[in-house]
Scaffold this motif. Structure first.
Motif, PDB file in Angstrom:
ATOM      1  N   HIS A  71      92.188 -77.774  75.636  1.00 26.38           N
ATOM      2  CA  HIS A  71      91.204 -78.474  76.466  1.00 26.38           C
ATOM      3  C   HIS A  71      91.886 -79.550  77.314  1.00 26.38           C
ATOM      4  O   HIS A  71      91.650 -79.652  78.528  1.00 26.38           O
ATOM      5  N   VAL A  72      92.739 -80.359  76.697  1.00 29.57           N
ATOM      6  CA  VAL A  72      93.422 -81.441  77.423  1.00 29.57           C
ATOM      7  C   VAL A  72      94.372 -80.861  78.463  1.00 29.57           C
ATOM      8  O   VAL A  72      94.464 -81.365  79.596  1.00 29.57           O
ATOM      9  N   ALA A  73      95.086 -79.799  78.111  1.00 31.40           N
ATOM     10  CA  ALA A  73      96.029 -79.186  79.053  1.00 31.40           C
ATOM     11  C   ALA A  73      95.295 -78.644  80.278  1.00 31.40           C
ATOM     12  O   ALA A  73      95.739 -78.825  81.421  1.00 31.40           O
ATOM     13  N   LEU A  74      94.162 -77.988  80.039  1.00 32.24           N
ATOM     14  CA  LEU A  74      93.390 -77.440  81.151  1.00 32.24           C
ATOM     15  C   LEU A  74      92.812 -78.555  82.018  1.00 32.24           C
ATOM     16  O   LEU A  74      92.832 -78.469  83.257  1.00 32.24           O
ATOM     17  N   ALA A  75      92.319 -79.621  81.378  1.00 39.27           N
ATOM     18  CA  ALA A  75      91.794 -80.762  82.128  1.00 39.27           C
ATOM     19  C   ALA A  75      92.891 -81.403  82.978  1.00 39.27           C
ATOM     20  O   ALA A  75      92.660 -81.791  84.135  1.00 39.27           O
ATOM     21  N   THR A  76      94.089 -81.506  82.425  1.00 38.83           N
ATOM     22  CA  THR A  76      95.222 -82.088  83.149  1.00 38.83           C
ATOM     23  C   THR A  76      95.602 -81.223  84.350  1.00 38.83           C
ATOM     24  O   THR A  76      95.865 -81.729  85.450  1.00 38.83           O
ATOM     25  N   LEU A 124      92.661 -89.058  88.116  1.00 35.86           N
ATOM     26  CA  LEU A 124      92.175 -89.750  86.923  1.00 35.86           C
ATOM     27  C   LEU A 124      90.683 -89.487  86.719  1.00 35.86           C
ATOM     28  O   LEU A 124      90.239 -89.201  85.593  1.00 35.86           O
ATOM     29  N   SER A 125      89.894 -89.578  87.791  1.00 35.88           N
ATOM     30  CA  SER A 125      88.454 -89.336  87.683  1.00 35.88           C
ATOM     31  C   SER A 125      88.170 -87.915  87.204  1.00 35.88           C
ATOM     32  O   SER A 125      87.299 -87.694  86.354  1.00 35.88           O
ATOM     33  N   THR A 126      88.906 -86.957  87.751  1.00 32.72           N
ATOM     34  CA  THR A 126      88.710 -85.558  87.364  1.00 32.72           C
ATOM     35  C   THR A 126      89.064 -85.345  85.900  1.00 32.72           C
ATOM     36  O   THR A 126      88.328 -84.691  85.151  1.00 32.72           O
ATOM     37  N   TRP A 127      90.176 -85.906  85.476  1.00 31.07           N
ATOM     38  CA  TRP A 127      90.614 -85.741  84.082  1.00 31.07           C
ATOM     39  C   TRP A 127      89.590 -86.351  83.128  1.00 31.07           C
ATOM     40  O   TRP A 127      89.210 -85.734  82.127  1.00 31.07           O
ATOM     41  N   LEU A 128      89.123 -87.559  83.449  1.00 28.52           N
ATOM     42  CA  LEU A 128      88.127 -88.215  82.594  1.00 28.52           C
ATOM     43  C   LEU A 128      86.818 -87.430  82.557  1.00 28.52           C
ATOM     44  O   LEU A 128      86.142 -87.390  81.525  1.00 28.52           O
ATOM     45  N   MET A 129      86.483 -86.788  83.673  1.00 29.48           N
ATOM     46  CA  MET A 129      85.254 -86.001  83.724  1.00 29.48           C
ATOM     47  C   MET A 129      85.343 -84.781  82.813  1.00 29.48           C
ATOM     48  O   MET A 129      84.336 -84.316  82.281  1.00 29.48           O
ATOM     49  N   LEU A 130      86.529 -84.267  82.604  1.00 33.64           N
ATOM     50  CA  LEU A 130      86.691 -82.995  81.912  1.00 33.64           C
ATOM     51  C   LEU A 130      87.042 -83.102  80.427  1.00 33.64           C
ATOM     52  O   LEU A 130      87.005 -82.101  79.725  1.00 33.64           O
TER      53      LEU A 130
END
Length: 536
Positions: A483-488, A462-468
């Protein structure tokens, strides 16, 4: 010899400590510390071109670096920033794996914090333009305006030029301490944006120091591990990059809130309430802890009476006494801060200004998007009116939920702190708007509890996803599918990596720890055994 660390005392101990530190930096954990530092340096350098830069930057022009803001220079700056962010995430996850396995001591983690923080003290604001709003609001107070009555637009100048357009007419939603800091800084630096930004970071740094002091103690009081607490809630890139790099007053607010809760658990209730009151005077959300501090104080009063062989006061009498003193302490501190700033309570109405933020991080917005996307083609519904309805529904639900949480989590000290955590999570999810750094509020409280590795993996993801999901210039990436897919994808890999070395099988690696690594970790770790984590 030092009883707490196994490192010799001065004067020999300085050489010994330096030697032990050098040995540590040669270990895999030390390599992670260096990688995180390198990531912070990359973020700082890349930020000059692709961060939340000033609209007109004469300094870059004088240094002949303005090319970093355009064309290929901008692309290169963006790549450097994201490389730095990913480096910090990788370093953080690796340190987390070592921390869970007991290979990194608390002292090593605490020394890593300034290493990862120092480079970003020199960065332009990252992933947000809020720093410019803080300065503009401080300048309003400096120049005789009431920031709770007017927005920065009434005070034209260089500071206004850099405020996000959406906030130029918005009144300040922050407490009097935030305004006083902004007023003092702009009185010193004038309209110098660079100096003002640097001093803002310095002004918020006590919050980081308070977190470093309080979180290990909070973890010991709640049965968690101090090392895990510092790793999760202080070294977390979401916290450091957004709160230090982004220059957010959440850093000071969260530090004061966590320190206040820790003091209350230590039976220093008035001091705890005073710290939380200062936190509220920075930003309102710290106030959610105050009603739960009353439960903690009542529990301590009951236990003291029983220990002294006295009949405890009735719950109602105890509540009236503790709540009355708490309200008096809070009112005295908040009134004093407001009087010094020369402002009233207008910031309470300004809190509604967050309604201008629309993204997928809050439940009301998600609900409104689902309704309009799912039915808009035949009903003609538009987002704005639907969003008004969903926000009203969630606001009513939140009000009822907060009352229930306060009453439900009242029986023990641990219950009360858990209640603060649950309440903060509910606020972040159900509020009209949310931003990635808002999650630092509940994260700081959660870090004190004992958690299973699976729970920690979820929090890492969750922290990583929110950071990205935000762009370095502060724009939202949530509406770009790629962008969202890569962050996920990165978030999932980070979560799995907390337990599995090289989950993508990109290289062959052994989990075995060299004997030298274990020896150095033992030297740098505190001698006092820490409570072991048990699954939640």
């Amino acid at each position: 010899m030092s009883a707490s660390s196994g490192i010799p005392d001065a004067p020999v101990d300085q050489r010994s400590w330096l030697r032990a530190s050098a040995d540590y930096l040669r270990t895999p954990e030390g390599h992670s510390t260096i990688l995180g530092f390198a990531g912070a340096v990359m973020i700082t350098f890349g930020g000059f071109g692709a961060g939340s830069v000033r609209r007109h930057d004469p300094l870059l022009e004088e240094m002949r670096l303005s090319w970093l803001r355009f064309g290929h220079g901008y692309a290169l700056s963006t790549i450097i920033i994201w490389a730095g962010v990913l480096s910090m995430i990788i370093a953080w996850v690796r340190l987390g794996r070592s921390t869970i396995n007991g290979r990194v001591g608390l002292r090593s983690l605490l020394w890593t914090v300034p290493l990862w923080t120092a480079p970003m003290l020199l960065a332009v604001p990252m992933f947000s333009r809020d720093a410019y709003s803080y300065l503009a609001q401080g300048a309003l107070l400096r120049d005789g305006f009431d920031p709770y009555a007017v927005g920065p637009v009434v005070n034209p100048g260089i500071l206004l030029d850099n405020v996000s357009n959406v906030w130029t007419t918005t009144t300040a939603p922050y407490g009097p301490v935030s305004l006083l800091l902004g007023q003092g800084i702009t009185a010193i630096t004038g309209d110098n944006v660079i100096a003002g930004t640097m001093l803002l970071r310095v002004a918020f740094l006590p919050g980081l120091a308070l977190m470093m002091w309080a979180l290990p103690r909070l973890a010991r009081q709640l049965g968690g591990k101090p090392t895990i607490a510092v790793w999760l809630a202080v070294l977390n890139p979401l916290v450091l990059i957004h709160l230090i790099g982004g220059v957010h007053n959440e850093l000071l607010m969260v530090g004061l809130m966590v320190a206040g809760i820790t003091m209350a658990l230590d039976r220093k209730h008035i001091a705890g309430i005073a710290l939380i009151a200062l936190g509220v005077a920075v930003k309102a959300m710290a106030g959610i802890a105050l009603p739960f501090i009353v439960w903690i104080w009542m529990i301590h009063e009951r236990d003291r009476a029983l220990a002294e062989g006295r009949e405890p006061a009735t719950p109602l009498a105890s509540f009236v006494r503790t709540a009355g003193i708490g309200v008096a302490v809070f009112a005295a501190i908040f009134t004093a801060a407001s009087a010094i700033a020369g402002v009233g309570l207008g910031w309470l109405t300004a809190l509604s200004g967050s309604a201008k933020i629309i993204n997928w991080l809050s439940l009301p917005t998600i609900m409104a998007h689902i309704v309009t996307v799912g039915t808009g083609w035949f009903t003609g519904l538009r987002l704005a009116p639907v969003l008004e309805v969903t926000r009203t529904i969630c606001a009513v639900a939140l009000a009822g939920l907060l009352v229930w949480i306060w009453w439900r989590f009242r029986k023990t000290e641990r219950d009360a702190v858990m209640g603060i955590l649950v309440a903060l999570v509910a606020i972040v999810i159900l509020s009209p708007a949310a931003l990635p750094w808002y999650y630092s509020w509940p994260l700081a409280i959660a870090a004190g509890f004992s958690m299973s590795t699976r729970t920690l993996q979820v929090l890492v993801g969750l922290s990583t996803w929110l950071m990205l999901v935000f762009q370095p210039d502060g724009s939202i990436g949530l509406y770009t599918f790629f962008h969202v897919a890569l962050a996920t994808f990165v978030a999932v890999v980070a979560a799995v990596s907390l337990k599995t070395v090289d989950p993508l099988r990109l290289r062959s690696v052994s989990e075995k720890v060299p004997e030298a690594t274990a020896h150095v970790a033992e030297q740098l770790a505190p001698a006092t055994p820490e409570p072991h984590s048990s699954p939640l």
